[in-house]
Design a protein around this motif. Sequence first.
Motif, short mmCIF file in Angstrom:
data_model
loop_
_atom_site.label_atom_id
_atom_site.label_comp_id
_atom_site.label_asym_id
_atom_site.label_seq_id
_atom_site.Cartn_x
_atom_site.Cartn_y
_atom_site.Cartn_z
N THR A 33 -26.07 2.99 16.74
CA THR A 33 -27.12 2.18 17.35
C THR A 33 -28.26 2.03 16.35
N ARG A 41 -33.75 -4.76 23.11
CA ARG A 41 -32.99 -4.92 24.35
C ARG A 41 -33.62 -4.21 25.54
N CYS A 118 -32.55 4.85 41.19
CA CYS A 118 -33.84 4.42 40.63
C CYS A 118 -34.82 3.96 41.71
N ASN A 261 -35.82 -1.38 32.08
CA ASN A 261 -35.65 -2.31 30.97
C ASN A 261 -36.84 -3.26 31.00
#
Length: 333
Positions: A33, A41, A118, A261
Amino acid sequence: MILKKHKASITGVHGYVPDYILTNKELETLVDTSDEWIVTRTGIKERRILKGDMKGTSILGVECVKGLLEKTNTDPKEIDLIICATVTPDMLFPSTSNLIADKIGATNSYGFDISAACSGFIYALATGSQFIEAGTHNKVIVIGADKMSSIIDYEERKNCVLFGDGGGAVLLEPSEDETGIQDYLLKSDGSGGDMLCLKAGGSLRPASTETIKNKEHYIYQEGSSVFKFAVTNMADISEEIMNKNKLKSDDISYLVPHQANKRIIDATAKRMGVGPEKVLLNIEKYGNTTAGTIPLCLWDFENKFKKGDNLILAAFGGGFTWGSLYLKWSYNN
Ligand code: ACO
């Protein structure tokens, strides 16, 4: 006799993250990565990891609650109820809330855990508020905490970059005015359960050499499918709670979003019509701590809040589960 109805107010918040910082640079040494991929991202730069043996989520919860009790000058014996939202309980049973209660000396309380991934903290906050509004409980502690590193495969790049360990806790008490939790919307759709789950370790697939060999005790996520559901549902439910309560963008002081995100958060803020100055973000420091993200965000930005500020909390997670909660902040710092 008719009991006077009180709203449930958050009268204190405290968070805890472990000391160890796992940076994107260190992840580059573990999997294929790059810092650039992770930041563009997801928005994540680093996350915290609870290192050491025999340390479960209850340790995170205990640290949060100890700080909360000290800050709010509360005797643990005054606590009536402890609700802990987590998908990484110390054990399947007893509940992590009970373990926390024992470790902090909350001898007059009872407790239970909530599993909503979450969205866990919003589910738990909505649940806790019912006990206050019913007039039967005076001091309820709601915790959101997860040791996500316990279910992450650090040899697989898709998930290990996303998650971290941490948590936060709030004290709920009857409101003395019209501030406090005003409304909430909670939703779930079990048909999405297979897209984000822990496949083994429950009654369906108990631990076996096969489940270990297949790495089924690590989080499984179909990232891009979950992403699409998260973007749509978190934005929809945030807009829905605004419409239901006749709130315009200008009425919103802050959006406190689940930190999975940054792109999901941006889409939610856009739909609500709120600018970046109103969007609380700490994803770059902690990553996704699952049930921990929202209380950690409240803790990090507590000094910004003024009494009467309108906050919208919003989350989407495994289950699928999602929800939004509208609260008027109850105190000045
Ligand atoms: N580093 C480099 N490349 C990677 C990495 C990584 N860490 N991870 C995946 N890739 C690659 C993939 O292999 C893929 O390569 P390919 O095209 O050659 O197959 C490429 O990057 C794109 O992969 P996508 O999965 O399409 O990437 P996407 O833009 O969707 O981002 C992410 C992935 C960040 C996981 C995103 O899908 C996401 O945020 N999903 C939602 C997460 C979420 O909100 N979950 C709910 C809450 S969590 C809970 O409830 C516990």
